[in-house]
Design an enzyme around this catalytic site. Structure first.
Site, PDB file in Angstrom:
ATOM      1  N   GLU A   6      -9.243  -7.517  -1.699  1.00  0.00           N
ATOM      2  CA  GLU A   6      -7.676  -7.583  -1.493  1.00  0.00           C
ATOM      3  C   GLU A   6      -7.175  -8.779  -1.286  1.00  0.00           C
ATOM      4  OE1 GLU A   6      -6.599  -3.290  -0.154  1.00  0.00           O
ATOM      5  OE2 GLU A   6      -6.887  -4.453   1.632  1.00  0.00           O
ATOM      6  N   GLU A  54     -10.179   2.224  -3.737  1.00  0.00           N
ATOM      7  CA  GLU A  54      -9.939   2.775  -2.668  1.00  0.00           C
ATOM      8  C   GLU A  54      -8.911   3.642  -2.595  1.00  0.00           C
ATOM      9  OE1 GLU A  54      -8.789   0.291   0.638  1.00  0.00           O
ATOM     10  OE2 GLU A  54     -10.644  -1.062   0.304  1.00  0.00           O
TER      11      GLU A  54
END
Length: 637
Positions: free
Chosen positions: A175, A255
């Site tokens: 991320e 995710e």
């Protein structure tokens, strides 16, 4: 030659194992055939080694093709140059078990992982250079990363799919588009290191929030860009964001949130099974790949929990409202998601391993003990944790410079307590200073009295620009208008002190006073739990409850179970796996209560029960934020 033919698998026509991306068919290709994976996250660092096989088999029986796991750098290199891959840290054994169970592996190798783990997996010793810019081209940071990856990645190479192992993909960083640095040179450096150690065949990828904003700094040519997003949202729009970086290739949600994370003082996050099942079906119906984060959450044992900003520490339980509970129990959500997965994958035949039995061992009486202290270091102004000790507790002591017969203000004007400080004068507790919450208390005492500030590191920030989370007294304390100086600083190796208890050096017993206060000086309490021998299946898993205790830490047989904080909630019980218990001799229990125990007014007991309580509804500061992607929630705070 015969040897040449053997090496090239020609003589016996042995098919070569391959895994890659076909941009024409918008899919992964495994051994020459189109492949779509359905995987689930499990963090080996949050599940005892004893239970790895049980959890992996339950994941396989849910119809998963693969598992996804993070590698926490700080878990394996707790001190610079000191590496640990043994016991619960035996990553290669975990990979071997996954392979034997018939599960592929998606490895999230870091160096940064987030994961609601202390400092996002980065080791605290990096902060010894106070000006370091983490997750950037800072030369000191890159030197440390290169050295670490030179240890980790060669261990992983034999486990790559093309080398006969289970690893089909490796994530680089995590991320990164949510981080302020936006340093493409850093990502290029990582790409080069990963290719150097793992070769050109392995699929390397990135994961970012499903928006062009996050992909702008998170994606890099040479790394396949994937996205993450929560249930209940617009699946089409989320994958369109991925298409802005990857016009062709497989659609991937790395995710897909089955639940959400918790914080002390907030409600336990619960996400309905039907919401997750509906969105999962939408993802799979369009042929996309998906990883369920988490499939089992597990436990933040010891001091490994992280924190978010504005500063909110995460509890010991990382249950995550996942399909498998913190203790690996089968849930209604497990079967709901298994049913959806069964519409797209052939479910394995055979029995699903059952939920493990739990046992209520009952109440255990504790007794207060006084432990010895270590030698201090002396400083004019307070030192940071990293100069002394990385985790747990540090005691700062100075003398009151003047009489404070009337209540006098002790304050942290620059919000410099990281994260919670227990203040006493000559052993009389005065109150608590807490980061972002309580920056001033009134104290009393005579000139020359010992002013003790016991500072607790409650977990380093794991997400966002404040990863460089220094602990301890990071700025001066003032008494009235005067800056306090001349400190004695004691690094408290409490885990070592607990082992002294176990080996028969328990200090001296101390009788509790008869005048209860709202705060007491922090103190140890010890006792034993005897489990009958000769009874089949004992010991079993259990949970420990702290009736009328306030906040602290607990060890059983020297194993640090983690923090308890029933006064703030939502978690009231801590999971105790059976592997740390014994029936041959009494189990040693040590509790460090930091604020107020029940021992001066009622029975000094803790209780072992057979059901968890992680969603108590007492004394919440605010409700938990609504469930949406962590990037959207936290990255702009």
């Amino acid at each position: 030659t015969i040897s040449h033919l053997l090496v090239n698998n020609v003589l016996f026509n042995i098919p070569q194992r391959t895994f890659g991306i076909d941009y024409d068919c918008n899919c992964f290709v495994k051994d020459g055939r189109p492949f779509r994976y359905i995987s689930g996250s499990i963090h080996y660092s949050r599940v005892p080694r004893y239970y790895w096989k049980d959890r992996l088999l339950k994941m396989k029986m849910a119809g998963l093709d693969a598992i996804q796991t993070y590698v926490p750098w700080n878990y394996h290199e707790p001190q610079m140059g000191v590496y640990d891959f043994s016991g619960d840290r035996d990553l290669e054994y975990f990979l071997q078990l996954a392979s034997e169970t018939g599960l592929l592996v998606i490895l999230r190798a870091g160096p940064y992982i987030c994961a609601e783990w202390d400092m996002g997996g980065l080791p605290a010793w990096l902060l010894e250079k106070e000006s370091i810019v983490l997750r950037s081209s800072d030369s000191d940071y890159l030197t440390a990363v290169e050295k670490w990856m030179g240890v980790l990645l060669p261990k992983m190479k034999p486990h790559l799919y093309q080398n006969g192992g289970p690893i089909i993909m490796v994530q680089v960083e995590n991320e990164y588009g949510s981080y302020f640095a936006c340093d493409y040179d850093y990502l290029r450096f990582l790409l080069k290191i990963f290719r150097q150690h793992l070769g050109d065949e392995v699929v390397l990828f990135t994961t970012d929030g499903a928006s062009q904003f996050h992909l702008k700094c998170g994606a890099l040519q040479g790394l396949y860009a994937t996205v993450d997003f929560a249930p209940g949202g617009n699946v089409t729009a989320a994958f369109l964001a991925q298409r802005s970086s990857e016009p062709t290739g497989p659609l991937v949600n790395s995710e897909f949130y089955t639940g959400w994370l918790d914080h002390w003082g907030h409600r336990h996050a619960v996400v309905p099974s039907q919401t997750i099942a509906k969105t999962l079906n939408e993802i799979l119906a369009r042929g996309a790949n998906v990883n369920l984060y988490m499939f089992i959450g597990g436990t933040n044992f010891a001091y490994w929990n992280g924190a978010n900003m504005p500063y909110m520490s995460q509890p010991t339980s990382y249950d995550y409202d996942a399909p498998l509970s913190e203790a690996g129990d089968l849930t209604e959500k497990y079967f709901a998601l298994r049913e959806v997965i069964g519409m797209y994958n052939q479910l394995p035949e055979g029995l699903i391993p059952p939920t493990t039995s739990k046992f209520a061992y009952g109440k255990v009486r504790l007794q207060k003990w006084v432990a010895g202290t270590q030698e201090p270091c002396n400083q004019i102004l307070p030192l940071l944790f990293i100069m002394i000790y990385y985790f747990g507790f540090v005691l700062y002591r100075t003398k009151l410079p003047k009489n404070c017969t009337e209540p006098t203000q002790l304050s942290s004007p620059l919000n410099g307590v990281r994260d919670r400080a227990y203040v006493s004068v000559d052993g009389v507790q005065q109150g608590v200073l807490e980061r972002d919450k309580s920056l001033m208390i009134n104290i009393t005492g005579n000139a020359g009295a010992n002013l003790d500030i016991l500072v607790e590191n409650m977990g380093r920030v794991n997400f966002g620009r404040f990863n460089n989370d220094f602990k301890g007294l990071v700025s001066n304390l003032t008494l009235g208008q005067d800056i306090l100086v001349e400190w004695e600083i004691y690094p408290l190796n409490i885990d070592g002190a607990v082992n002294h208890f176990i080996h028969g050096y328990p200090g001296q017993p101390k009788r509790s006073g008869s005048n209860p206060q709202s705060y007491e000086a922090p103190a140890f309490y010890t006792g034993t739990l005897s489990i009958p021998g000769g009874i089949p299946d004992l010991p079993q898993d259990t949970y420990v409850k702290f009736p009328d205790w306030t906040k602290g830490q607990i060890w059983i047989n020297g194993f640090n179970l983690g923090r308890y904080w029933p006064a703030r909630g939502p978690q009231l019980t801590l999971f105790v796996p059976r592997n740390i218990l014994v029936s041959s001799v009494p189990n040693n229990i040590t509790v460090l209560e930091l604020e107020h125990s029940p021992c001066s007014t009622q029975l000094c007991e803790i209780e072992f029960v057979d059901k968890p309580i992680i969603n108590a509804t007492t004394q919440y500061e605010i409700d938990a934020p609504p469930l949406f992607v962590r990037d959207m929630w936290l990255s702009h705070l």
